[in-house]
Motif scaffolding. Sequence first.
Motif, PDB file in Angstrom:
ATOM      1  N   PRO A  44      -7.665  -6.594  -7.873  1.00  0.00           N
ATOM      2  CA  PRO A  44      -7.736  -6.746  -9.340  1.00  0.00           C
ATOM      3  C   PRO A  44      -9.046  -7.427  -9.734  1.00  0.00           C
ATOM      4  O   PRO A  44      -9.542  -8.310  -9.020  1.00  0.00           O
ATOM      5  N   LEU A 104      -1.601 -17.652 -10.953  1.00  0.00           N
ATOM      6  CA  LEU A 104      -1.256 -16.683 -11.986  1.00  0.00           C
ATOM      7  C   LEU A 104       0.138 -16.095 -11.796  1.00  0.00           C
ATOM      8  O   LEU A 104       0.543 -15.804 -10.668  1.00  0.00           O
ATOM      9  N   PHE A 106       1.902 -12.702 -12.824  1.00  0.00           N
ATOM     10  CA  PHE A 106       1.472 -11.384 -13.271  1.00  0.00           C
ATOM     11  C   PHE A 106       2.616 -10.588 -13.880  1.00  0.00           C
ATOM     12  O   PHE A 106       3.781 -10.719 -13.469  1.00  0.00           O
ATOM     13  N   GLN A 108       4.167  -6.661 -14.442  1.00  0.00           N
ATOM     14  CA  GLN A 108       4.430  -5.626 -13.441  1.00  0.00           C
ATOM     15  C   GLN A 108       3.363  -4.537 -13.384  1.00  0.00           C
ATOM     16  O   GLN A 108       3.348  -3.738 -12.464  1.00  0.00           O
TER      17      GLN A 108
ATOM     18  N   PHE B  33      -6.708 -18.444  -2.956  1.00  0.00           N
ATOM     19  CA  PHE B  33      -5.336 -18.030  -3.208  1.00  0.00           C
ATOM     20  C   PHE B  33      -4.995 -16.846  -2.319  1.00  0.00           C
ATOM     21  O   PHE B  33      -5.834 -15.993  -2.067  1.00  0.00           O
ATOM     22  N   TYR B  35      -2.309 -13.690  -2.520  1.00  0.00           N
ATOM     23  CA  TYR B  35      -1.330 -12.952  -3.302  1.00  0.00           C
ATOM     24  C   TYR B  35      -0.854 -11.755  -2.478  1.00  0.00           C
ATOM     25  O   TYR B  35      -1.588 -11.211  -1.666  1.00  0.00           O
ATOM     26  N   GLN B  37       1.011  -7.882  -2.916  1.00  0.00           N
ATOM     27  CA  GLN B  37       1.324  -6.834  -3.884  1.00  0.00           C
ATOM     28  C   GLN B  37       2.233  -5.801  -3.261  1.00  0.00           C
ATOM     29  O   GLN B  37       1.896  -5.189  -2.234  1.00  0.00           O
ATOM     30  N   MET B  39       5.211  -2.538  -4.507  1.00  0.00           N
ATOM     31  CA  MET B  39       5.660  -1.727  -5.636  1.00  0.00           C
ATOM     32  C   MET B  39       6.815  -2.409  -6.354  1.00  0.00           C
ATOM     33  O   MET B  39       6.895  -2.394  -7.583  1.00  0.00           O
ATOM     34  N   MET B  40       7.710  -3.014  -5.579  1.00  0.00           N
ATOM     35  CA  MET B  40       8.922  -3.590  -6.179  1.00  0.00           C
ATOM     36  C   MET B  40       8.649  -4.917  -6.875  1.00  0.00           C
ATOM     37  O   MET B  40       9.155  -5.165  -7.977  1.00  0.00           O
ATOM     38  N   GLN B  41       7.889  -5.770  -6.258  1.00  0.00           N
ATOM     39  CA  GLN B  41       7.704  -7.139  -6.764  1.00  0.00           C
ATOM     40  C   GLN B  41       6.388  -7.339  -7.503  1.00  0.00           C
ATOM     41  O   GLN B  41       6.195  -8.390  -8.140  1.00  0.00           O
ATOM     42  N   GLY B  42       5.499  -6.373  -7.423  1.00  0.00           N
ATOM     43  CA  GLY B  42       4.205  -6.540  -8.084  1.00  0.00           C
ATOM     44  C   GLY B  42       3.340  -7.544  -7.349  1.00  0.00           C
ATOM     45  O   GLY B  42       3.410  -7.670  -6.130  1.00  0.00           O
ATOM     46  N   LEU B  43       2.542  -8.297  -8.083  1.00  0.00           N
ATOM     47  CA  LEU B  43       1.640  -9.291  -7.502  1.00  0.00           C
ATOM     48  C   LEU B  43       2.311 -10.655  -7.521  1.00  0.00           C
ATOM     49  O   LEU B  43       2.684 -11.164  -8.572  1.00  0.00           O
ATOM     50  N   LEU B  45       2.194 -14.757  -5.991  1.00  0.00           N
ATOM     51  CA  LEU B  45       1.423 -15.800  -5.324  1.00  0.00           C
ATOM     52  C   LEU B  45       2.178 -16.288  -4.095  1.00  0.00           C
ATOM     53  O   LEU B  45       3.362 -16.628  -4.166  1.00  0.00           O
ATOM     54  N   PHE B  91      -3.749  -9.877  -0.819  1.00  0.00           N
ATOM     55  CA  PHE B  91      -5.042 -10.167  -1.440  1.00  0.00           C
ATOM     56  C   PHE B  91      -5.380 -11.648  -1.305  1.00  0.00           C
ATOM     57  O   PHE B  91      -4.525 -12.514  -1.477  1.00  0.00           O
ATOM     58  N   PHE B 105     -11.033 -11.486  -6.671  1.00  0.00           N
ATOM     59  CA  PHE B 105     -10.163 -10.964  -5.636  1.00  0.00           C
ATOM     60  C   PHE B 105     -10.955 -10.167  -4.611  1.00  0.00           C
ATOM     61  O   PHE B 105     -11.924  -9.476  -4.944  1.00  0.00           O
TER      62      PHE B 105
END
Lengths: 116, 114
Positions: A44, A104, A106, A108, B33, B35, B37, B39-43, B45, B91, B105
């Motif tokens: 991102p 952060l 985020f 979805q 940081f 992170y 990622q 599909m189900m939970q998104g991004l 931390l 990430f 990132f």
Amino acid sequence: QQQVKQSPQSLIVQKGGISIINCAYENTAFDYFPWYQQFPGKGPALLIAIRPDVSEKKEGRFTISFNKSAKQFSLHIMDSQPGDSATYFCAASGWAGGTSYGKLTFGQGTILTVHP
Amino acid sequence: DARVTQTPRHKVTEMGQEVTMRCQPILGHNTVFWYRQTMMQGLELLAYFRNRAPLDDSGMPKDRFSAEMPDATLATLKIQPSEPRDSAVYFCASGPDRGTSPLHFGNGTRLTVT
């Protein structure tokens, strides 16, 4: 209370049209609201961000509108171009407790497709 | 153009194996940081560091994940043992921790655990 809800999940727009993505948050301690753009295979990248002391911020074709009382903010992309096709994430963070604005939460994500 | 560098870009491993992901933050950035990622939970931390000290790792499964910063130029995320549910893109991001300075990132490590 940490959630950020984003809609729509996907959006198809014609070239030259306006793309609008909406987000809502719950945590009133949030005071930094960035939008990130992500292309396939990439991380991102920060697009534009707003603090709650202003209701709107514009950078080129990208505008954030912020409604503190409703706890909502949105991204408007004017004159959308095929090169804008990407996934867009809203996010939120706050400095409460000495934490970092990089911590952060985020949304979805919204997959934007701009047709030529 | 300074950038966050992550290695490897792709990793396929079998369940139960140890996985180590590495990140070189941008020189001069003192917050790092991790992170994840999916599909189900998104991004989400997982952990973050300030001046190499871990500040928050509450997003990590403690029994199998560990994050460290051996020095200012290297952050590592280790999974031992790995499980199929760990398959995701990981990430690393860094920032100067000055107010709302942008977070940068890397391009991620795509992990597949079979």
